[in-house]
Enzyme design. Structure first.
Site, PDB file in Angstrom:
ATOM      1  CB  VAL A 124      21.241  71.641  48.807  1.00  0.00           C
ATOM      2  CG1 VAL A 124      22.133  70.777  47.948  1.00  0.00           C
ATOM      3  CG2 VAL A 124      20.415  70.770  49.763  1.00  0.00           C
ATOM      4  CG  ASP A 284       6.884  76.196  59.021  1.00  0.00           C
ATOM      5  OD1 ASP A 284       6.411  77.346  58.978  1.00  0.00           O
ATOM      6  OD2 ASP A 284       8.095  75.980  59.149  1.00  0.00           O
TER       7      ASP A 284
END
Length: 520
Positions: A124, A284
């Site tokens: 995915v 992040d």
């Protein structure tokens, strides 16, 4: 093989004119001549930052990752290059599913059908170091299985060796090489990359962040997936499947009925909570890694994914940063200067009033403006330039914090351009400082130290008695030593007298013998 890799890297650097970045800083006729020779008459119309970004993309995922890390070092990299490198997308073709299955079975020690009830062979998502597959456990739990890309360690070590060699050349021969600290930048990249190659480290980061936000007082702020340790190793990371819309898709979030302004304020609160209360933060936080849930039971909550890069701060760092932020918000630039001097981050002979004036010149124009009119990147860049004037040492532990702060700014700008970052953060920091230095903070500190004191207090009488006993015995020993010293001094005096008498007797005897011999 390394020679072939070096030849390929050199060709791509020549193709995109990266020799310009290396040689333009050398103000010497020989450098200019070399640039003309290497270009072979080619002219480049694209900006240098764009050419560097495209070259890194062609060199492969490791260099793409290096460019991403380099984009965070705005204290070292020109702003136009840093902005362009920030556009690097970590999208690479997936590796074959058969290799992913082989990696899972080897790492977890069982056939795939014994590990997962269902496993989607089509990934995915695919990134530079790993890819993600959808799966179900036998309990019916839907999970995301992250698998490390095969053979990455060998490729990384070769490319890192070349990067270190190149960094040594830049640092030695480029006039601005020492300030740019290329060796330190590559070492920093090395550490981040090797941490990302160990998915068990990423899983532990995820587990810690989930535990931090399990506090009922933080309910509704941030959702973090559960780690399934029985299905996790260095090469495989199995976590709870998380649904959400990327935080950057503001149009879709509005259609779903999400309160965008509240979401923007929550983002700031989550950031400062992680930094100042926990000292452990997701480093992040770009829209691809921060989702927003639209499920009825968790509607409007942030969802964190991808925990390969996290930051941590010591108690000293947290206190220093909190006081700096508060001083900035209160426009107390003298205090900012004092904090820099007290921390030892500037030379001790730095004139306080000069540093104060320089900080004021950077920050004062940006107050009382909405976020849409404030570029935190520009503020940081000007602060870095000011820091170089005063020889401020860049603190490595704050590099990730600077990067994350820029991510938070970008998210806030997309969600609510009118968000006032200063006014949103100031009450949080004031409350945090009061909790640290007020009665509540004192109680928490005493509670934290209670276990240690419970062990020490019962032993205090014995330790005191032992100490007094030692002092008593020490006094006796000193007395004996003093007596021995006095006795030795008396012996030394008698020895000296005896020596003098014997010497006189010897002299008289020798003189007598000499006189007798002369008479003879």
């Amino acid at each position: 093989m390394r020679l072939l890799r070096l030849i390929r890297i050199s060709f791509i650097c020549w193709r995109y004119g990266l020799d310009e970045l290396l040689l333009e800083s050398i103000h010497h006729p020989v450098a200019s001549f070399l640039m003309k020779v290497t270009r072979l008459g080619r002219k480049y119309t694209e900006p240098r930052g764009q050419r560097l970004r495209e070259a890194l993309e062609h060199l492969g995922p490791i260099f793409v990752k290096f460019g991403q890390v380099l984009s965070t070092r705005r204290d070292l990299v020109p702003l136009d290059i840093a902005d362009e490198l920030a556009l690097l997308q970590d999208k690479v073709p997936p590796f074959p599913s058969a290799q992913a299955v082989a990696m899972i079975e080897k790492s977890l020690g069982k056939p795939l059908k014994e590990l997962y009830a269902e496993f989607n062979l089509t990934p995915v998502a695919s990134a530079s170091v790993a890819q993600v597959h959808e799966a179900y456990l036998f309990t019916g739990q839907k999970v995301a299985v992250k698998v490390l890309r095969p053979g990455m360690l060998a490729v990384i070590e070769k490319d890192l060796a070349l990067m270190r060699s190149f960094a040594s050349i830049v640092q030695r021969y480029i006039p601005d090489g020492k300030r740019l600290k290329p060796k330190e930048v590559v070492a920093e990249f090395d550490q981040y990359l090797h941490d990302e190659l160990d998915l068990q480290i990423e899983a532990s980061n995820c587990s810690q962040l989930r535990r931090n936000f399990a506090n009922p007082k933080r309910a509704g702020l941030l959702r973090v997936p559960e780690v399934f340790w029985d299905y996790t190793s260095r090469n495989v990371f199995t976590m709870e499947w998380m649904e959400g819309i990327p935080s950057g898709r503001v149009d879709i979030l509005r259609e779903k009925g999400v309160d965008i302004q509240k979401l923007a304020r929550m983002g700031v609160e989550i950031f400062f909570t992680q930094v100042f209360e926990d000292g452990f933060f997701h480093a992040d936080m770009h829209p691809g890694n921060i989702l927003v849930s639209v499920s009825p039971e968790t509607f409007g909550q942030y969802v964190a994914v991808d925990f390969g890069i996290v930051g941590s701060l010591s108690e000293f760092d947290k206190n220093y940063l909190a006081q700096n932020f508060l001083a900035f918000f209160q426009r107390d630039y003298r205090r900012v200067a004092q904090l820099h001097i007290e921390s030892g981050w500037v030379p001790p002979d730095t004139r306080e009033e000069q540093l104060e004036g320089a900080v004021r010149a950077v920050c004062e124009p940006y107050f009382d403006r909405p976020l849409a009119e404030i570029s935190l990147g520009q503020v940081l860049m000007r602060l870095f330039q000011t820091s170089r004037r005063f020889n401020v040492e860049i603190q490595p532990q704050l590099v990730l914090l600077q990067k994350t702060l820029l991510n938070v700014e970008g998210m806030g700008r997309e969600l609510d351009p009118n968000l006032d970052l200063w006014q949103t953060a100031k009450p949080f920091l004031e409350k945090w400082m009061w909790q640290r230095i007020g009665p509540e903070g004192m109680y928490k500190q005493l509670k934290k130290e209670a276990a240690q004191w419970s062990n020490i207090l019962p032993t205090l009488p014995r330790l005191l008695a032992q100490n007094l006993s030692r002092e008593h015995h020490a006094g006796e020993v000193l007395q004996v030593l003093q007596e021995l010293k006095q006795q030795q001094q008396r012996r030394n005096r008698w020895s000296a007298i005896t020596a003098v008498v014997l010497s006189c007797f010897l002299v008289i005897t020798l003189v007598g013998i000499f006189l007798v011999m002369n008479k003879g």
